[in-house]
Design a protein around this motif. Structure first.
Motif, PDB file in Angstrom:
ATOM      1  N   THR A 113      29.710   5.229  58.928  1.00 24.72           N
ATOM      2  CA  THR A 113      29.169   6.330  58.828  1.00 24.72           C
ATOM      3  C   THR A 113      28.520   7.183  57.579  1.00 24.72           C
ATOM      4  OG1 THR A 113      30.628   7.726  59.582  1.00 24.72           O
ATOM      5  CG2 THR A 113      29.557   6.999  61.646  1.00 24.72           C
ATOM      6  N   PRO A 114      27.299   8.342  57.492  1.00 33.55           N
ATOM      7  CA  PRO A 114      26.853   8.616  56.219  1.00 33.55           C
ATOM      8  C   PRO A 114      27.844   9.341  56.633  1.00 33.55           C
ATOM      9  CG  PRO A 114      25.011   8.319  57.927  1.00 33.55           C
ATOM     10  CD  PRO A 114      26.007   7.582  58.619  1.00 33.55           C
ATOM     11  N   LYS A 115      28.294   9.576  55.336  1.00 30.16           N
ATOM     12  CA  LYS A 115      29.714  10.603  54.465  1.00 30.16           C
ATOM     13  C   LYS A 115      28.835  11.547  53.737  1.00 30.16           C
ATOM     14  CE  LYS A 115      32.838   8.918  57.004  1.00 30.16           C
ATOM     15  NZ  LYS A 115      32.263   8.074  57.721  1.00 30.16           N
TER      16      LYS A 115
ATOM     17  N   GLN B  53      32.561  14.963  51.654  1.00 28.97           N
ATOM     18  CA  GLN B  53      34.037  14.412  52.435  1.00 28.97           C
ATOM     19  C   GLN B  53      34.340  13.250  51.423  1.00 28.97           C
ATOM     20  OE1 GLN B  53      30.869  13.514  55.397  1.00 28.97           O
ATOM     21  NE2 GLN B  53      32.734  15.057  57.585  1.00 28.97           N
ATOM     22  N   THR B  54      32.837  12.314  50.861  1.00 27.97           N
ATOM     23  CA  THR B  54      33.519  10.467  49.515  1.00 27.97           C
ATOM     24  C   THR B  54      34.356  11.766  48.411  1.00 27.97           C
ATOM     25  OG1 THR B  54      31.303  10.580  50.043  1.00 27.97           O
ATOM     26  CG2 THR B  54      32.609   9.435  48.423  1.00 27.97           C
TER      27      THR B  54
ATOM     28  N   VAL C 143      31.275  12.247  42.550  1.00 30.46           N
ATOM     29  CA  VAL C 143      30.115  11.474  42.966  1.00 30.46           C
ATOM     30  C   VAL C 143      28.928  12.146  41.832  1.00 30.46           C
ATOM     31  CG1 VAL C 143      28.257  10.933  43.702  1.00 30.46           C
ATOM     32  CG2 VAL C 143      30.709  10.537  45.053  1.00 30.46           C
ATOM     33  N   ASP C 144      28.607  11.324  40.731  1.00 34.36           N
ATOM     34  CA  ASP C 144      28.012  12.423  39.527  1.00 34.36           C
ATOM     35  C   ASP C 144      26.144  11.752  39.514  1.00 34.36           C
ATOM     36  OD1 ASP C 144      28.214  14.007  37.449  1.00 34.36           O
ATOM     37  OD2 ASP C 144      27.338  12.635  36.021  1.00 34.36           O
ATOM     38  N   CYS C 145      26.047  10.878  40.558  1.00 31.34           N
ATOM     39  CA  CYS C 145      24.316  10.523  40.654  1.00 31.34           C
ATOM     40  C   CYS C 145      24.684  10.111  41.187  1.00 31.34           C
ATOM     41  CB  CYS C 145      24.278   9.638  39.148  1.00 31.34           C
ATOM     42  SG  CYS C 145      22.721   9.558  39.164  1.00 31.34           S
ATOM     43  N   HIS C 146      23.815   9.940  42.207  1.00 25.90           N
ATOM     44  CA  HIS C 146      22.789   9.459  43.493  1.00 25.90           C
ATOM     45  C   HIS C 146      21.367   8.472  43.577  1.00 25.90           C
ATOM     46  CE1 HIS C 146      22.582  10.047  47.625  1.00 25.90           C
ATOM     47  NE2 HIS C 146      22.476   8.384  48.336  1.00 25.90           N
ATOM     48  N   SER C 147      21.872   7.272  44.242  1.00 20.91           N
ATOM     49  CA  SER C 147      20.159   6.459  44.224  1.00 20.91           C
ATOM     50  C   SER C 147      19.989   6.254  46.009  1.00 20.91           C
ATOM     51  CB  SER C 147      19.934   5.556  43.565  1.00 20.91           C
ATOM     52  OG  SER C 147      18.727   4.680  43.639  1.00 20.91           O
ATOM     53  N   HIS C 148      19.060   6.569  46.862  1.00 20.99           N
ATOM     54  CA  HIS C 148      19.149   6.474  48.055  1.00 20.99           C
ATOM     55  C   HIS C 148      17.769   6.656  48.311  1.00 20.99           C
ATOM     56  CE1 HIS C 148      19.003   6.206  52.916  1.00 20.99           C
ATOM     57  NE2 HIS C 148      17.724   7.693  52.487  1.00 20.99           N
TER      58      HIS C 148
ATOM     59  N   TYR D 211      26.956  19.204  46.621  1.00 18.40           N
ATOM     60  CA  TYR D 211      28.020  19.044  47.747  1.00 18.40           C
ATOM     61  C   TYR D 211      27.870  18.096  49.494  1.00 18.40           C
ATOM     62  CZ  TYR D 211      31.821  21.239  45.355  1.00 18.40           C
ATOM     63  OH  TYR D 211      33.259  20.993  44.635  1.00 18.40           O
ATOM     64  N   ASP D 212      26.712  18.956  49.353  1.00 18.59           N
ATOM     65  CA  ASP D 212      25.624  18.421  51.095  1.00 18.59           C
ATOM     66  C   ASP D 212      25.163  17.364  51.290  1.00 18.59           C
ATOM     67  OD1 ASP D 212      24.451  19.800  50.180  1.00 18.59           O
ATOM     68  OD2 ASP D 212      24.231  21.264  51.420  1.00 18.59           O
ATOM     69  N   ASP D 213      24.975  16.403  50.458  1.00 14.09           N
ATOM     70  CA  ASP D 213      24.149  15.452  50.227  1.00 14.09           C
ATOM     71  C   ASP D 213      24.701  14.570  50.716  1.00 14.09           C
ATOM     72  OD1 ASP D 213      22.343  16.291  48.836  1.00 14.09           O
ATOM     73  OD2 ASP D 213      22.511  16.139  46.654  1.00 14.09           O
TER      74      ASP D 213
END
Length: 568
Positions: free
Chosen positions: A236-238, A242-243, A256-261, A270-272
């Motif tokens: 389930t998405p976090k 939370q991660t 978590v420094d960078c994110h690719s969706h 924080y809330d991504d």
């Protein structure tokens, strides 16, 4: 053709200066077996050779580069110098007292042996011991003796001649003995270099810090790695928050420094939300990164996602809310998110950093993270010192001016004038402002490459001008006073140098690098310091140079005045 070439050099003295520097460095690189003259000695010799063409040199250019060199030396060793005062500083001062007394004893003994007059003694003393300050003071002392006018004139006229004859070997002899033979006399070059490395390790300072090209920081305590989100935790998405809490529950202090969706790259908040199949960049200290794959997913090499800049800056710990708290607690602060403490130094020594580490005021942290994250965190830690290729020339110019102005002041003790001189003032300014820079790195930045240029170019231009200026009077002086004065000066030079090597090695038991620096400092021979640093590939001998240079600048003048009174 030759006449044209000589005329060009005489019309444009800077060309002669550049020719001297270039040829000096070229010849200084030549190695015959294990022997190498080095740049300082070679520049002086080429300067003497080119100086036979009687090329006029401007006085200010010599002092400009000399003061620049001394300031750079002081700036480099300032923090270590003040630390050394608590340990060996007093012993170095005592060494300077004993060795300067040896200089006096050797000079006065030779003067009586050869029957030299007061003027000849002043020239011999100032030249053989490379104490230029004694020229003016000795001249003034002789003028106060009430000698007949013809005798007075003869004594005063002979001083600069004797100085020129003895100064060449006073400088060159000291350079060769300390730079080439000194390490061999102290146990061999390899042994001395090893001892220098050991001292550098104790001070937590690279001994090879003269040449910026060989600086190489092999520590890489921070890592940035890319993963595909695939762990069962993400069925389930976090959220990012939370991660990160999930990872820290397993003792992994990472972010978590960078994110690719779905191909869209962003800096996560924080809330991504992270979904299975997303790609993320995790950052943290290397010891935590080893196990991240077990809790996130497969590590991949995504060059596009990893291709973003990060800042690495040093921050001096000063904020009272940061001091005394364990690192694991500090990481929970919002301002520390995305920032990793790469390493830390306390009093110049590298610290072991773990979750329980607490920091004190004055510790220096190297923090890594995105520029925006570092900018947010730094004020909460203390004073930031951002790396820059630009030198703070306001700081450099005003510091040397203030130091030189102080050095120009003369303090009278009875009839004895005491002064650091403008050059000594520049050295003192370097020490003080270099130390202040280490305490509050918000001003006075001088990159290592710029400092290297100030050090090497400053010294060698000074030496080149000395060689060019003194060459004509050296030859005429030999004719006027005879070659035996040159021999006498050589003896007066060698006795204190060899005595100093023995004292430092056997009596005071200094580190060999410090012994060589102390000998150069006591003889106020900056060229010898440069030669020693070149031979050892280290600036650490300057730690022994600074205290002894300051003490000897005063004592040699006093000994010189006493010599004027004792000589018939």
């Amino acid at each position: 053709m030759i006449d044209w070439f000589v005329d060009i050099l005489r019309q444009y003295p800077p060309l002669a200066l550049f020719l001297t520097i270039g040829l000096g460095f070229l010849i200084g690189r030549i190695r015959i077996g294990n022997f190498q003259l080095g740049s300082v000695t070679s520049v002086l010799l080429i300067g003497v050779l080119i100086g036979q063409l009687r090329i006029p040199m401007s006085g200010p250019i010599k002092m400009f580069f000399f003061m620049m060199f001394l300031f750079s030396i002081g700036y480099s060793v300032g923090p270590d110098f003040f630390k050394s005062l608590k340990g060996s500083g007093a012993r170095q001062a005592l060494f300077a007292v004993l060795m300067s007394a040896t200089c006096f004893g050797a000079t006065i003994g030779i003067s009586f042996l050869f029957g030299y007059s007061k003027g000849e003694t002043v020239g011999l003393f100032s030249g053989s011991e490379t104490c230029s300050a004694l020229l003016g003071v000795g001249t003034e002392a002789i003028q106060k003796l009430g000698l007949p006018d013809d005798v007075m004139k003869r004594e005063l006229d002979i001083i600069p001649v004797c100085y020129a004859v003895t100064y060449i070997f006073g400088t060159l002899g000291t350079v060769i003995i300390l730079g080439n033979f000194g390490p061999k006399l102290l146990g061999g070059l390899d042994k001395v270099k090893a001892a220098t490395e050991e001292l550098a390790h104790k001070l937590n300072k690279s001994s090879a810090d003269e040449d910026p090209a060989i600086l190489n920081d092999k520590r890489n305590n921070v890592s940035y790695r890319c993963y595909v989100v695939a762990n069962d935790f993400f069925k389930t998405p976090k959220t990012v928050s939370q991660t990160e809490k999930y990872l820290r529950s397993y003792g992994l202090e990472v972010y978590v420094d960078c994110h690719s969706h779905e191909g869209e790259i962003s800096i996560p908040r924080y809330d991504d939300v992270l979904h299975a199949g997303d790609r993320v960049v995790i950052c943290g200290r290397i010891e935590y990164m080893v196990d991240v794959e077990n809790y996130i997913g497969t590590e991949i090499d995504d060059k596009t996602l990893l291709n973003y800049p990060v800042a690495r800056v040093e921050v001096l710990v000063a904020n009272k809310h940061f001091i005394g708290r364990p690192l694991t607690e500090l990481r929970s602060e919002k301002y520390m998110r995305g920032v990793v403490v790469r390493d830390a130094r306390r009093k110049g020594k590298l610290m072991d950093v773990d979750s329980d580490t607490t920091f004190r005021k004055g510790d220096v942290l190297t923090v890594v993270g995105r520029d925006v994250s570092v900018s947010v965190a730094s004020p909460h830690i203390g004073h930031v010192d951002r790396p820059s290729v630009s030198s703070d020339l306001v700081f450099v110019g005003l510091s040397i001016f203030i130091g030189g102005l102080f050095g120009a002041l003369t303090f009278w003790v009875d009839s004895v004038p005491l002064s650091f001189g403008t050059s000594g003032g520049a050295l003192l300014a370097g020490l003080i402002f270099g130390w202040l820079r280490s305490k509050r790195p918000t001003f006075g930045n001088i990159p290592k490459s710029a400092l290297w240029v100030m050090n090497n170019l400053g010294l060698n231009v000074f030496i080149a001008v000395i060689g060019i200026e003194s060459a004509p009077s050296f030859v005429s002086g030999i004719k006027a006073v005879g070659p035996m004065l040159f021999v006498a000066g050589a003896i007066a030079t060698m006795i204190p140098v060899f005595t100093g090597l023995w004292l430092g090695h056997k009596v005071f038991k200094f580190n060999p690098a410090i012994t060589l620096g102390c000998c150069a400092g006591t003889r106020t021979c900056t060229a010898a310091l440069g030669a020693v640093q070149t031979t050892l590939g280290s600036s650490l001998p300057a730690i022994g140079y600074t205290v002894t240079y300051a003490v000897s600048n005063i004592l040699l003048v006093i000994w010189g005045l006493l010599a004027v009174l004792l000589v018939p």
